[in-house]
Design an enzyme around this catalytic site. Structure first.
Site, PDB file in Angstrom:
ATOM      1  N   GLU A  56       1.270  -1.393  -0.088  1.00 17.90           N
ATOM      2  CA  GLU A  56       0.071   0.095  -0.095  1.00 17.90           C
ATOM      3  C   GLU A  56       0.596   1.225  -0.019  1.00 17.90           C
ATOM      4  O   GLU A  56       1.565   1.166   0.969  1.00 17.90           O
ATOM      5  CB  GLU A  56      -0.977   0.240   1.576  1.00 17.90           C
ATOM      6  CG  GLU A  56      -1.988   0.706   1.253  1.00 17.90           C
ATOM      7  CD  GLU A  56      -2.641   1.104   2.247  1.00 17.90           C
ATOM      8  OE1 GLU A  56      -3.007   2.297   2.407  1.00 17.90           O
ATOM      9  OE2 GLU A  56      -2.362   0.305   2.989  1.00 17.90           O
ATOM     10  N   GLU A  81       4.621   4.875   3.770  1.00 19.60           N
ATOM     11  CA  GLU A  81       4.601   6.911   4.115  1.00 19.60           C
ATOM     12  C   GLU A  81       5.175   6.946   4.204  1.00 19.60           C
ATOM     13  O   GLU A  81       6.449   7.037   4.400  1.00 19.60           O
ATOM     14  CB  GLU A  81       2.887   6.340   5.205  1.00 19.60           C
ATOM     15  CG  GLU A  81       2.574   7.929   6.103  1.00 19.60           C
ATOM     16  CD  GLU A  81       2.191   8.471   4.774  1.00 19.60           C
ATOM     17  OE1 GLU A  81       2.224   9.828   4.123  1.00 19.60           O
ATOM     18  OE2 GLU A  81       1.156   8.061   4.050  1.00 19.60           O
ATOM     19  N   ASP A 108       9.233   6.846   0.043  1.00 14.05           N
ATOM     20  CA  ASP A 108       8.595   7.220  -1.550  1.00 14.05           C
ATOM     21  C   ASP A 108       8.729   5.683  -2.343  1.00 14.05           C
ATOM     22  O   ASP A 108       9.289   5.279  -2.147  1.00 14.05           O
ATOM     23  CB  ASP A 108       9.791   8.314  -2.463  1.00 14.05           C
ATOM     24  CG  ASP A 108       9.462   8.242  -3.516  1.00 14.05           C
ATOM     25  OD1 ASP A 108       8.139   8.368  -4.037  1.00 14.05           O
ATOM     26  OD2 ASP A 108       9.864   9.323  -4.216  1.00 14.05           O
ATOM     27  N   ASP A 131      -2.619  12.196  -3.694  1.00 17.61           N
ATOM     28  CA  ASP A 131      -2.420  13.578  -3.705  1.00 17.61           C
ATOM     29  C   ASP A 131      -2.632  13.907  -5.323  1.00 17.61           C
ATOM     30  O   ASP A 131      -1.828  13.570  -6.293  1.00 17.61           O
ATOM     31  CB  ASP A 131      -0.999  14.631  -3.341  1.00 17.61           C
ATOM     32  CG  ASP A 131      -1.403  15.871  -3.679  1.00 17.61           C
ATOM     33  OD1 ASP A 131      -1.616  15.883  -3.898  1.00 17.61           O
ATOM     34  OD2 ASP A 131      -0.234  16.292  -2.483  1.00 17.61           O
ATOM     35  N   LYS A 135      -3.101  21.407 -10.006  1.00 19.04           N
ATOM     36  CA  LYS A 135      -2.737  23.046 -11.050  1.00 19.04           C
ATOM     37  C   LYS A 135      -1.780  22.089 -12.127  1.00 19.04           C
ATOM     38  O   LYS A 135      -1.579  20.746 -12.230  1.00 19.04           O
ATOM     39  CB  LYS A 135      -2.089  23.596 -10.183  1.00 19.04           C
ATOM     40  CG  LYS A 135      -2.553  24.632  -9.548  1.00 19.04           C
ATOM     41  CD  LYS A 135      -2.377  25.788  -8.348  1.00 19.04           C
ATOM     42  CE  LYS A 135      -2.685  26.240  -8.070  1.00 19.04           C
ATOM     43  NZ  LYS A 135      -1.648  27.102  -6.853  1.00 19.04           N
ATOM     44  N   ASP A 167     -10.635  10.957  -4.855  1.00 19.26           N
ATOM     45  CA  ASP A 167     -12.427  11.041  -5.486  1.00 19.26           C
ATOM     46  C   ASP A 167     -12.115  12.100  -5.922  1.00 19.26           C
ATOM     47  O   ASP A 167     -12.562  13.376  -6.221  1.00 19.26           O
ATOM     48  CB  ASP A 167     -12.497  11.873  -3.758  1.00 19.26           C
ATOM     49  CG  ASP A 167     -11.407  12.852  -3.122  1.00 19.26           C
ATOM     50  OD1 ASP A 167     -10.353  12.452  -3.346  1.00 19.26           O
ATOM     51  OD2 ASP A 167     -11.905  13.484  -2.511  1.00 19.26           O
TER      52      ASP A 167
END
Length: 226
Positions: A56, A81, A108, A131, A135, A167
């Site tokens: 994950e 993480e 990473d 994330d 932009k 989302d």
């Protein structure tokens, strides 16, 4: 260039105590203090057994990680993480629950895929709510670029599953196009019961807020071709 934002990390006293006690056993750094990638993992030695492994990327505080590991005790889980506090929260939850099939890596996700894991070493890769870097000038920072999806495909066993949830509508479209363009992956549709990992996610606080804001959540699934 990274796919994450830099944050300061502060642990509570309890979290720090748990970290000092459990991290040497359950945790690894993706890179050493000099910035060199860690060596490839011996997964059977680290987990103390031979079992299919799910990676994950971006586990946050590990709410989904813990819940799914409890639902699938026959699988082993590696949670990646960059933020120490999230990993510390997951460590504390693991300690309270007495769960033995989760290991943690700070760093990473691309580093982990590239250096710590070998070809066809995973039965699943999960990337939940990465994330979106909304932009346009930041799109190059998005985690799920074609090169990363190709690397994931290489690390999956035949039949292994890539499960992505987002989302952000624009990122969902980008991910769908990227996954569909990878020749070693095929989109999963229809009956999901035959997949080697569960694709039922617990609803986290973040997802709950997305739903309250009427942001649709897209779950995208691919399987590694035989």
């Amino acid at each position: 260039m990274t796919s994450f934002r830099t944050r300061r990390t502060t642990l509570s006293r309890g979290q720090q105590e748990t970290w000092e006690r459990l991290w040497p056993v359950l945790g690894r750094q993706a890179r050493d203090a000099d910035g060199r990638p860690a060596p490839r993992l011996d997964l059977e030695e680290w987990f103390g057994r031979s079992a299919p492994v799910v990676l994950e990327i971006g586990c946050g505080s590990g709410v989904s990680t813990l819940a799914m590991a409890q639902q699938e005790p026959h699988l082993d889980f590696i949670a990646v993480e960059v933020y120490k506090r999230g990993l510390a929260q997951l460590l504390s939850a693991i300690d309270r629950a007495g769960v033995s099939n989760i290991r943690l890596i700070r760093g990473d996700g691309v580093d982990v895929l590239e250096h710590l894991l070998g070809p066809e070493s995973l039965i699943g890769v999960r990337v939940f709510f990465p994330d979106p870097w909304p932009k346009a000038r930041h799109h190059k920072r998005r985690l799920l670029q074609p090169a990363t999806v190709a690397l994931i495909a290489d690390r999956l066993k035949p039949g292994g599953v890539l499960h992505v949830a987002t989302d952000h509508a624009g990122y969902a479209e980008f991910i769908a196009e990227t996954g569909d363009a990878e020749p070693r992956l095929e989109r999963v549709t229809g009956d999901l019961s035959a997949l080697p990992i569960s694709v039922r996610r617990p609803v986290t606080k973040y997802e709950g807020k997305a739903r309250e804001a009427n942001r649709a959540v897209a779950d995208l699934l691919w399987s590694r071709k035989a």
